[in-house]
Design an enzyme around this catalytic site. Structure first.
Site, PDB file in Angstrom:
ATOM      1  N   LYS A  27     -13.097   9.150  -3.228  1.00 27.58           N
ATOM      2  CA  LYS A  27     -13.021   8.227  -2.129  1.00 27.58           C
ATOM      3  C   LYS A  27     -13.636   6.609  -2.531  1.00 27.58           C
ATOM      4  O   LYS A  27     -14.647   6.731  -3.049  1.00 27.58           O
ATOM      5  CB  LYS A  27     -13.470   8.616  -0.784  1.00 27.58           C
ATOM      6  CG  LYS A  27     -12.928   9.558  -0.023  1.00 27.58           C
ATOM      7  CD  LYS A  27     -12.124   8.776   0.912  1.00 27.58           C
ATOM      8  CE  LYS A  27     -11.259   9.420   1.954  1.00 27.58           C
ATOM      9  NZ  LYS A  27     -10.241   8.793   2.739  1.00 27.58           N
ATOM     10  N   LEU A  45      -7.920   9.117  -4.492  1.00 21.09           N
ATOM     11  CA  LEU A  45      -7.152   9.831  -5.298  1.00 21.09           C
ATOM     12  C   LEU A  45      -7.684  11.348  -5.018  1.00 21.09           C
ATOM     13  O   LEU A  45      -8.777  11.684  -5.042  1.00 21.09           O
ATOM     14  CB  LEU A  45      -7.693   9.634  -6.819  1.00 21.09           C
ATOM     15  CG  LEU A  45      -6.933  10.509  -7.781  1.00 21.09           C
ATOM     16  CD1 LEU A  45      -6.707   9.567  -8.991  1.00 21.09           C
ATOM     17  CD2 LEU A  45      -7.694  11.580  -8.343  1.00 21.09           C
ATOM     18  N   GLU A  46      -6.507  12.253  -4.996  1.00 17.92           N
ATOM     19  CA  GLU A  46      -6.805  13.729  -4.547  1.00 17.92           C
ATOM     20  C   GLU A  46      -6.062  14.691  -5.356  1.00 17.92           C
ATOM     21  O   GLU A  46      -4.999  14.332  -6.008  1.00 17.92           O
ATOM     22  CB  GLU A  46      -6.267  14.103  -3.352  1.00 17.92           C
ATOM     23  CG  GLU A  46      -7.044  13.531  -2.056  1.00 17.92           C
ATOM     24  CD  GLU A  46      -6.727  14.129  -0.871  1.00 17.92           C
ATOM     25  OE1 GLU A  46      -7.522  13.793   0.212  1.00 17.92           O
ATOM     26  OE2 GLU A  46      -5.506  14.783  -0.447  1.00 17.92           O
ATOM     27  N   CYS A  68       1.032  -1.199  -0.044  1.00 19.45           N
ATOM     28  CA  CYS A  68       0.115  -0.064  -0.074  1.00 19.45           C
ATOM     29  C   CYS A  68       1.033   1.287   0.130  1.00 19.45           C
ATOM     30  O   CYS A  68       1.949   1.325   0.784  1.00 19.45           O
ATOM     31  CB  CYS A  68      -0.711  -0.080   1.290  1.00 19.45           C
ATOM     32  SG  CYS A  68      -2.025   1.429   1.457  1.00 19.45           S
ATOM     33  N   HIS A 101       3.840   7.370   8.125  1.00 22.52           N
ATOM     34  CA  HIS A 101       2.987   7.249   6.696  1.00 22.52           C
ATOM     35  C   HIS A 101       1.841   7.868   6.881  1.00 22.52           C
ATOM     36  O   HIS A 101       1.236   8.097   5.737  1.00 22.52           O
ATOM     37  CB  HIS A 101       2.813   5.799   6.658  1.00 22.52           C
ATOM     38  CG  HIS A 101       1.606   5.039   7.229  1.00 22.52           C
ATOM     39  ND1 HIS A 101       1.586   5.263   8.496  1.00 22.52           N
ATOM     40  CD2 HIS A 101       0.596   4.533   6.874  1.00 22.52           C
ATOM     41  CE1 HIS A 101       0.268   4.623   8.693  1.00 22.52           C
ATOM     42  NE2 HIS A 101      -0.375   4.034   7.706  1.00 22.52           N
ATOM     43  N   HIS A 148      -3.460   7.274  -3.329  1.00 20.83           N
ATOM     44  CA  HIS A 148      -3.182   6.180  -1.949  1.00 20.83           C
ATOM     45  C   HIS A 148      -4.118   4.969  -2.592  1.00 20.83           C
ATOM     46  O   HIS A 148      -5.278   4.876  -2.127  1.00 20.83           O
ATOM     47  CB  HIS A 148      -3.707   6.885  -0.725  1.00 20.83           C
ATOM     48  CG  HIS A 148      -3.461   5.996   0.302  1.00 20.83           C
ATOM     49  ND1 HIS A 148      -4.188   5.958   1.396  1.00 20.83           N
ATOM     50  CD2 HIS A 148      -2.597   5.014   0.569  1.00 20.83           C
ATOM     51  CE1 HIS A 148      -3.868   5.164   2.370  1.00 20.83           C
ATOM     52  NE2 HIS A 148      -2.807   4.609   1.956  1.00 20.83           N
TER      53      HIS A 148
END
Lengths: 476, 140
Positions: free
Chosen positions: A475, A205-206, A98, A399, A234
């Site tokens: 999200k 995803l941003e 991840c 993290h 992420h």
């Protein structure tokens, strides 16, 4: 955590003295306030990790450490195979590799604001997110194995990405030593339709705006300027990683006694690196790393497609891609001597310092970009690996924010609609298939990520470079 | 008095603890499965129209619970289904079960998380008084 159980090393590092079955001490990094607020379970789990065979120097906890399964989340530990060292499925976690990747865009905030809703809707439409979603790619057996061996390099060969991407991914986008024979048919089947999917929970995803620069020199070296627009992704190895983790956790727990390993708690399930089971897990876990790298590469391709449609002049060059659930064989100095160690990072980001040969040429003099995800309502941070971090925690840093509130409590305190509306009023557009998912991920359910990254900075694990704040959040 | 079978979640900051109670291990397993579904969505929102059979074997009840929950996670993931009703029988380390459910309908079920797997953390199956309690932490 009771500070009385710790020895203070300096303002941002604390020691759990070696007692009982511990082979080495535990070391926690963080401000007094963070350590005080930390779960007592971190103390227990870190002390347990310190009892495992072949552990070198200390069991480390990052400033965002919290209760995990076996290893604490935010735990770092290195093992020497020559000293009977072990590898642990719980020390890697179920979501193998991840991680986070961040892309430049070359766009300005004005351009995003003008088309913010279109961008949010198009990304949400194009990026498969949430439970039960499937990707457009369906792998047959041969392609599955090729993907598991090739990682992001495989994705590139299939047309997802540009050659320049690979140098900006750990392991140059392809983890060597992946053994597809050690990945079960069930794990492969679980992944068959999940390539290029974001997943759910805290994955996102941003589209982000750089709102503060802390280190002008490093920012310039990373190609970051104030008000830049970045894209961060992420996610991890999806069903394949989860299945590998579940299967090997049980196998390791059941086989521990036959390897002569006494576990203080069976959740520490592990196997000697130099055993059939240890080697088998290593081969499977490395295939899991490639799956995550390929997945983030495909998601990048999808994001590039969306930006290409809306902003034809945008260039989504990859800044870097980090993984924060891994075990990797690395060369480190121990008492001045070079040794090859298997470094577990569970909820901890690799943060190699300046000059490290694993870094691509343009970034090498400055240290590795360390990408730290925050919450959808606060901020994320970019740091850089330090020379001192190499000796303080095997080149590792925190993290993320870490939860301060359980999912259950979050659904009692928030509704998805309320969170979404509040964020929209602040200029942050959130898109998700599920309202309950948004409620569980409410920014108020997380610790302040700023405290965590400043603690990592003050502990000299990594240097703060810049802060980015979300404008669009997809999200799962 | 015999307490009715039921389930609950227990707190784990990052993940979630699931715990099933029942007069027999089988009933506690069934309730633990319901508790796991409830981490994803409201179990009552799931229409039990498709039955999926399970057969598992482990002499150790703890590991049998781990296998049971992981088998459900696997079937949910590969069939893209949610399960809301369970029937479990356990005899001599053999588990035979049926789970009823339907394909995920995101709009109706509003799934919050995807369960990655069951862990060994807080894993136990034990009799407390006249109740069986089956529990573990699941990674979400």
């Amino acid at each position: 955590m009771d500070l009385g159980k710790l020895e203070k090393i300096d303002e941002n590092s604390w020691r759990i003295p070696q007692t009982g079955a511990m082979r080495v001490p535990g070391v926690l990094y963080g401000s007094e306030a963070l350590i005080r607020a930390m779960d007592d379970k971190v103390h227990e789990q870190l002390s347990n990790v310190a009892t495992l065979p072949g552990i070198v120097e200390a069991a480390y906890a990052m400033p965002d450490a919290h209760w995990g399964y076996g290893f604490p989340i935010g735990g770092v530990a290195a093992f020497d195979p020559e000293q009977g060292g072990i590898i642990s499925a719980g020390g890697v976690g179920f979501d193998i590799s991840c991680g986070v990747r961040t892309l430049h865009t070359g766009l300005t905030p004005r351009e995003i604001i003008d088309r913010q809703k279109d961008l949010a809707d198009a990304l949400f439409h194009r990026i498969p997110a949430g439970l039960g979603s499937t990707g457009a790619i369906h792998l047959n057996d041969a392609e599955m194995d090729a993907m598991l061996r090739g990682g992001a390099a495989w994705a590139l060969e299939r047309g997802y990405g540009v050659p320049e991407d690979l140098a900006h991914i750990e392991e140059n986008g392809r983890m060597s030593g992946a053994d597809t024979e050690q990945v079960s048919a069930l794990a492969k089947k679980r992944q068959r339709d999940e390539m290029g999917t974001l997943g759910s929970g805290n994955h996102y995803l941003e589209v982000q705006r750089v709102t503060e620069i802390f280190d002008e020199t490093l920012a310039a070296a990373f190609g970051i300027r104030l008000d830049d627009i970045k894209v961060s992704i992420h996610c991890g190895s999806r069903g394949l990683g989860h299945q590998i983790g579940s299967e090997y956790l049980k196998r390791m727990a059941q086989a521990a006694a036959s390897h002569g390993i006494e576990l203080p708690d069976r959740e520490l399930a592990c196997a000697p690196i130099n055993s059939d089971l240890g080697q088998s897990y290593l081969g499977a876990m490395r295939a899991g790393i490639n799956c995550a790298l390929a997945n983030r590469q495909i998601l990048t391709h999808l994001a590039r497609g969306v930006f290409g449609d809306l902003f034809p002049h945008a260039r989504l060059d990859l800044l870097y891609d980090v993984s924060h659930n891994t075990c990797k064989l690395e060369e480190h100095r121990v008492n001045g001597e070079k040794r090859m160690l298997h470094v577990h990072r569970k909820g901890a980001t690799r943060a190699f310092g300046p000059g490290h040969p694993a870094l691509p040429e343009p970034l090498r003099p400055h240290g590795q970009p360390v990408l730290i995800g925050g919450t959808m309502g606060t901020a994320s941070y970019i740091l850089a690996g330090t020379e001192e971090g190499m000796t303080r925690a095997w080149g590792s840093a925190c993290h993320g924010a870490g939860r301060s509130m359980s999912r259950h409590q979050a659904t009692r305190d928030y509704t998805g609609r309320q969170v979404q509306d509040e964020l929209a009023a602040r200029g942050i557009l959130v898109r998700s298939p599920t309202q309950r998912g948004i409620a569980e991920e409410a920014p108020g359910a997380y610790k302040d990520v700023a405290d965590v990254v400043w603690a990592a900075h003050h502990a000299r694990l990594a240097r703060l470079v810049c802060k980015v704040e979300p404008m669009v959040v997809i999200k799962g | 008095m015999h307490q009715a079978a039921h389930w609950e979640h227990f707190e784990h900051v990052a993940d979630m603890g699931v715990r099933g109670f029942g007069p027999t291990p089988a009933e506690a397993f069934s309730q633990a499965a319901l508790a796991m579904t409830a981490t994803i969505c409201e179990p009552d929102s799931i229409n039990p129209r498709t039955a999926v059979p399970f057969e598992l074997e482990d002499d150790d009840l703890d590991y049998l619970l781990l296998d049971w929950l992981n088998a459900l996670v696997y079937e949910m993931a590969t069939r893209r289904m949610l399960f809301g009703r369970f029937e479990v029988a356990i005899e001599d380390g053999q588990l035979r079960a049926t789970a009823w459910g339907e394909p995920v309908d995101v709009a109706r079920h509003q799934p919050a998380v995807e369960v990655k797997g069951a862990t060994l953390t807080e894993l136990s199956v034990q009799q407390i008084g006249d109740q069986w309690v089956a529990q573990c932490v699941i990674d979400v």
